[in-house]
Design a protein around this motif. Structure first.
Motif, PDB file in Angstrom:
ATOM      1  N   ARG A 143      27.819 -14.793 -16.065  1.00  0.00           N
ATOM      2  CA  ARG A 143      27.586 -15.070 -14.652  1.00  0.00           C
ATOM      3  C   ARG A 143      26.186 -15.620 -14.422  1.00  0.00           C
ATOM      4  N   ALA A 144      25.211 -15.107 -15.184  1.00  0.00           N
ATOM      5  CA  ALA A 144      23.839 -15.585 -15.023  1.00  0.00           C
ATOM      6  C   ALA A 144      23.726 -17.063 -15.375  1.00  0.00           C
ATOM      7  N   MET A 145      24.403 -17.497 -16.441  1.00  0.00           N
ATOM      8  CA  MET A 145      24.319 -18.896 -16.846  1.00  0.00           C
ATOM      9  C   MET A 145      25.169 -19.802 -15.963  1.00  0.00           C
ATOM     10  N   GLY A 146      26.182 -19.244 -15.318  1.00  0.00           N
ATOM     11  CA  GLY A 146      27.049 -20.068 -14.487  1.00  0.00           C
ATOM     12  C   GLY A 146      26.812 -19.964 -12.998  1.00  0.00           C
ATOM     13  N   GLU A 147      25.823 -19.185 -12.575  1.00  0.00           N
ATOM     14  CA  GLU A 147      25.577 -19.000 -11.143  1.00  0.00           C
ATOM     15  C   GLU A 147      25.121 -20.305 -10.486  1.00  0.00           C
ATOM     16  N   PHE A 148      25.674 -20.593  -9.322  1.00  0.00           N
ATOM     17  CA  PHE A 148      25.346 -21.833  -8.617  1.00  0.00           C
ATOM     18  C   PHE A 148      24.769 -21.572  -7.227  1.00  0.00           C
ATOM     19  N   GLY A 149      25.498 -20.813  -6.400  1.00  0.00           N
ATOM     20  CA  GLY A 149      25.142 -20.714  -4.989  1.00  0.00           C
ATOM     21  C   GLY A 149      23.754 -20.189  -4.728  1.00  0.00           C
ATOM     22  N   ALA A 150      23.416 -19.047  -5.333  1.00  0.00           N
ATOM     23  CA  ALA A 150      22.122 -18.426  -5.053  1.00  0.00           C
ATOM     24  C   ALA A 150      20.970 -19.262  -5.593  1.00  0.00           C
ATOM     25  N   VAL A 151      21.103 -19.754  -6.823  1.00  0.00           N
ATOM     26  CA  VAL A 151      20.007 -20.532  -7.407  1.00  0.00           C
ATOM     27  C   VAL A 151      19.873 -21.893  -6.744  1.00  0.00           C
ATOM     28  N   ALA A 191      16.359 -29.859 -20.550  1.00  0.00           N
ATOM     29  CA  ALA A 191      15.508 -29.015 -19.705  1.00  0.00           C
ATOM     30  C   ALA A 191      16.344 -28.017 -18.915  1.00  0.00           C
ATOM     31  N   ALA A 192      17.508 -28.460 -18.426  1.00  0.00           N
ATOM     32  CA  ALA A 192      18.398 -27.546 -17.699  1.00  0.00           C
ATOM     33  C   ALA A 192      18.930 -26.457 -18.620  1.00  0.00           C
ATOM     34  N   MET A 193      19.246 -26.818 -19.858  1.00  0.00           N
ATOM     35  CA  MET A 193      19.700 -25.811 -20.828  1.00  0.00           C
ATOM     36  C   MET A 193      18.618 -24.770 -21.066  1.00  0.00           C
ATOM     37  N   ARG A 194      17.404 -25.231 -21.301  1.00  0.00           N
ATOM     38  CA  ARG A 194      16.314 -24.304 -21.576  1.00  0.00           C
ATOM     39  C   ARG A 194      16.076 -23.381 -20.389  1.00  0.00           C
ATOM     40  N   LEU A 195      16.093 -23.930 -19.197  1.00  0.00           N
ATOM     41  CA  LEU A 195      15.863 -23.119 -18.010  1.00  0.00           C
ATOM     42  C   LEU A 195      16.984 -22.107 -17.817  1.00  0.00           C
ATOM     43  N   THR A 196      18.219 -22.528 -18.040  1.00  0.00           N
ATOM     44  CA  THR A 196      19.354 -21.612 -17.908  1.00  0.00           C
ATOM     45  C   THR A 196      19.245 -20.464 -18.889  1.00  0.00           C
ATOM     46  N   LEU A 197      18.912 -20.760 -20.130  1.00  0.00           N
ATOM     47  CA  LEU A 197      18.766 -19.713 -21.138  1.00  0.00           C
ATOM     48  C   LEU A 197      17.595 -18.795 -20.814  1.00  0.00           C
ATOM     49  N   LEU A 198      16.502 -19.364 -20.292  1.00  0.00           N
ATOM     50  CA  LEU A 198      15.328 -18.561 -19.963  1.00  0.00           C
ATOM     51  C   LEU A 198      15.642 -17.598 -18.814  1.00  0.00           C
ATOM     52  N   ALA A 234      31.856 -29.043 -19.503  1.00  0.00           N
ATOM     53  CA  ALA A 234      32.589 -28.580 -20.681  1.00  0.00           C
ATOM     54  C   ALA A 234      31.742 -27.613 -21.500  1.00  0.00           C
ATOM     55  N   LEU A 235      30.442 -27.852 -21.550  1.00  0.00           N
ATOM     56  CA  LEU A 235      29.549 -26.930 -22.251  1.00  0.00           C
ATOM     57  C   LEU A 235      29.564 -25.559 -21.589  1.00  0.00           C
ATOM     58  N   LEU A 236      29.502 -25.534 -20.258  1.00  0.00           N
ATOM     59  CA  LEU A 236      29.560 -24.266 -19.538  1.00  0.00           C
ATOM     60  C   LEU A 236      30.909 -23.590 -19.733  1.00  0.00           C
ATOM     61  N   ALA A 237      31.986 -24.388 -19.717  1.00  0.00           N
ATOM     62  CA  ALA A 237      33.318 -23.816 -19.935  1.00  0.00           C
ATOM     63  C   ALA A 237      33.429 -23.228 -21.340  1.00  0.00           C
ATOM     64  N   ILE A 271      14.653 -29.605  -8.223  1.00  0.00           N
ATOM     65  CA  ILE A 271      13.647 -30.441  -8.867  1.00  0.00           C
ATOM     66  C   ILE A 271      14.154 -30.794 -10.259  1.00  0.00           C
ATOM     67  N   ARG A 272      14.471 -32.045 -10.446  1.00  0.00           N
ATOM     68  CA  ARG A 272      15.120 -32.463 -11.683  1.00  0.00           C
ATOM     69  C   ARG A 272      14.185 -32.285 -12.878  1.00  0.00           C
ATOM     70  N   GLY A 273      14.711 -31.652 -13.913  1.00  0.00           N
ATOM     71  CA  GLY A 273      13.928 -31.407 -15.108  1.00  0.00           C
ATOM     72  C   GLY A 273      13.002 -30.225 -15.017  1.00  0.00           C
ATOM     73  N   GLU A 274      12.948 -29.553 -13.856  1.00  0.00           N
ATOM     74  CA  GLU A 274      12.039 -28.422 -13.693  1.00  0.00           C
ATOM     75  C   GLU A 274      12.749 -27.156 -13.196  1.00  0.00           C
ATOM     76  N   THR A 275      13.527 -27.284 -12.115  1.00  0.00           N
ATOM     77  CA  THR A 275      14.157 -26.089 -11.538  1.00  0.00           C
ATOM     78  C   THR A 275      15.677 -26.213 -11.477  1.00  0.00           C
ATOM     79  N   ASN A 276      16.243 -27.180 -12.146  1.00  0.00           N
ATOM     80  CA  ASN A 276      17.700 -27.328 -12.163  1.00  0.00           C
ATOM     81  C   ASN A 276      18.292 -26.597 -13.361  1.00  0.00           C
ATOM     82  N   THR A 277      19.149 -25.626 -13.117  1.00  0.00           N
ATOM     83  CA  THR A 277      19.922 -25.016 -14.182  1.00  0.00           C
ATOM     84  C   THR A 277      21.133 -25.893 -14.490  1.00  0.00           C
ATOM     85  N   LEU A 278      21.915 -25.512 -15.477  1.00  0.00           N
ATOM     86  CA  LEU A 278      23.066 -26.332 -15.869  1.00  0.00           C
ATOM     87  C   LEU A 278      24.067 -26.542 -14.732  1.00  0.00           C
ATOM     88  N   PRO A 279      24.467 -25.521 -13.975  1.00  0.00           N
ATOM     89  CA  PRO A 279      25.386 -25.787 -12.861  1.00  0.00           C
ATOM     90  C   PRO A 279      24.821 -26.761 -11.836  1.00  0.00           C
TER      91      PRO A 279
END
Length: 267
Positions: free
Chosen positions: A196-204, A47-54, A239-242, A211-219
C-alpha cells in the motif's frame, strides 16, 4: 446454487481483477520490450522509483513498530480508552486518502497552523519527503495492527500470564512468547503495508506538489506520463507496480500457508 455462486465469483474476479491486470501488461508490451526498457530507464522514472522505495523504507518500519505496540496493548491488556484506540486504528480505512493529505496541508502548509513557524525556521514538510512520509504513514498504519489484533485476541493471555508467574518481565514475555506466535502474521501485515505504501496515490498526490523528478512517486509518475500521452511509459510503470503487487500477493499466500502448516504440526 453453490455452482452458480462460484461461477459468479469467478466471473467477478476475472472482470474486475484479472482482466485489468492482463490489460496493463498487454498494453505495456504492445510495441515490444525496447520502449518499455527505455521508459523504465528514464531519469524521472528512476527518481520516482527511488523516492517510492525511500518513502516505503521509512513508513513501513514506523507502522510496524506502532502496529505491534498497538495490537499488543489492545489484545493483551485492559485499560481506559481501549475502544477509542481501536477506533483510531481503523480511522484511515474510513477516511478518504485525499482528506488525509489535506489534513497535513492544513497543519504544515504555507497557510497552515504551523506553516509560518516552519517557514521561519526553513523547514520544508509539504511538497517534500517529510510530507510524503507522513501521508503514507497515515494511510498504511492499520495494516499491521489489523492483521495482528485478531490473532493475538484469539491466542488469549494465558501464555503471557504463565511467563509472568515464572518471573519473566514484560519485555521478555513479548520477545519469547508473544512475538514468536505471531511472526508469520506480522510478516504478512508488513507485506500488505509495504504494498500500500508503494501504491498510494491520493494522499501523496495532495502533499507532493507534483515536482517531476523530486516529489513524484511511481503512482504519480504514471499519472503524469498518461496525461502527457506517453502511454507506453505510463503502462510500463503501471506494469511495474502491478508486478510488485503480484509478488506481494504471492508472498502473503506463502506466509499464510507456512503459518497454517506450523499450526497443523503443533496440533
Amino acid at each position: 446454487m453453490r455452482a452458480v455462486l462460484l461461477l459468479l465469483a469467478v466471473l467477478a474476479l476475472a472482470l474486475f481483477l484479472v482482466l485489468p491486470t492482463v490489460a496493463v501488461f498487454a498494453e505495456a508490451s504492445r510495441r515490444g520490450w525496447p520502449p518499455v526498457a527505455e521508459a523504465l530507464s528514464d531519469p524521472d522514472t528512476i527518481a520516482a522509483m527511488r523516492l517510492t522505495l525511500l518513502v516505503a523504507a521509512i513508513a513501513v518500519p514506523v507502522n510496524t513498530l506502532g502496529g505491534v505496540a498497538a495490537s499488543w496493548c489492545i489484545a493483551k491488556f485492559d485499560f481506559p480508552g481501549k475502544r477509542l484506540l481501536t477506533t483510531l486504528i481503523e480511522l484511515p480505512f474510513s477516511v478518504s486518502p485525499v482528506i488525509s493529505g489535506l489534513v497535513w496541508v492544513l497543519l504544515f502548509g504555507a497557510q497552515g497552523w504551523f506553516g509560518p513557524w516552519l517557514q521561519a525556521h526553513d523547514i520544508q514538510i509539504i511538497f517534500a519527503l517529510p510530507g510524503l512520509v507522513l501521508a503514507t504513514v497515515f494511510v498504511t498504519f492499520p495494516f499491521v495492527a489489523r492483521t495482528l489484533i485478531p490473532l493475538m485476541q484469539e491466542q488469549g493471555r494465558e501464555a503471557e500470564e504463565t511467563a509472568a508467574t515464572l518471573g519473566a518481565s514484560g519485555w521478555q514475555s513479548f520477545w519469547r512468547v508473544t512475538l514468536p506466535e505471531v511472526r508469520w502474521a506480522l510478516l504478512a501485515g508488513i507485506l500488505l503495508c509495504n504494498a500500500r505504501a508503494m501504491g498510494e496515490f491520493g494522499a501523496v498526490a495532495v502533499v507532493s506538489g507534483h515536482i517531476r523528478g523530486e516529489t513524484n512517486t511511481l503512482p504519480l509518475h504514471v499519472e503524469i506520463l498518461y496525461n502527457e500521452y506517453q502511454f507506453v511509459g505510463a503502462f510500463a510503470v503501471a506494469a511495474l507496480l502491478a508486478s510488485l503487487a503480484l509478488v506481494t500477493l504471492c508472498a502473503k499466500l506463502l506466509l499464510e500457508r507456512l503459518s497454517g502448516r506450523r499450526t497443523l504440526l503443533e496440533h
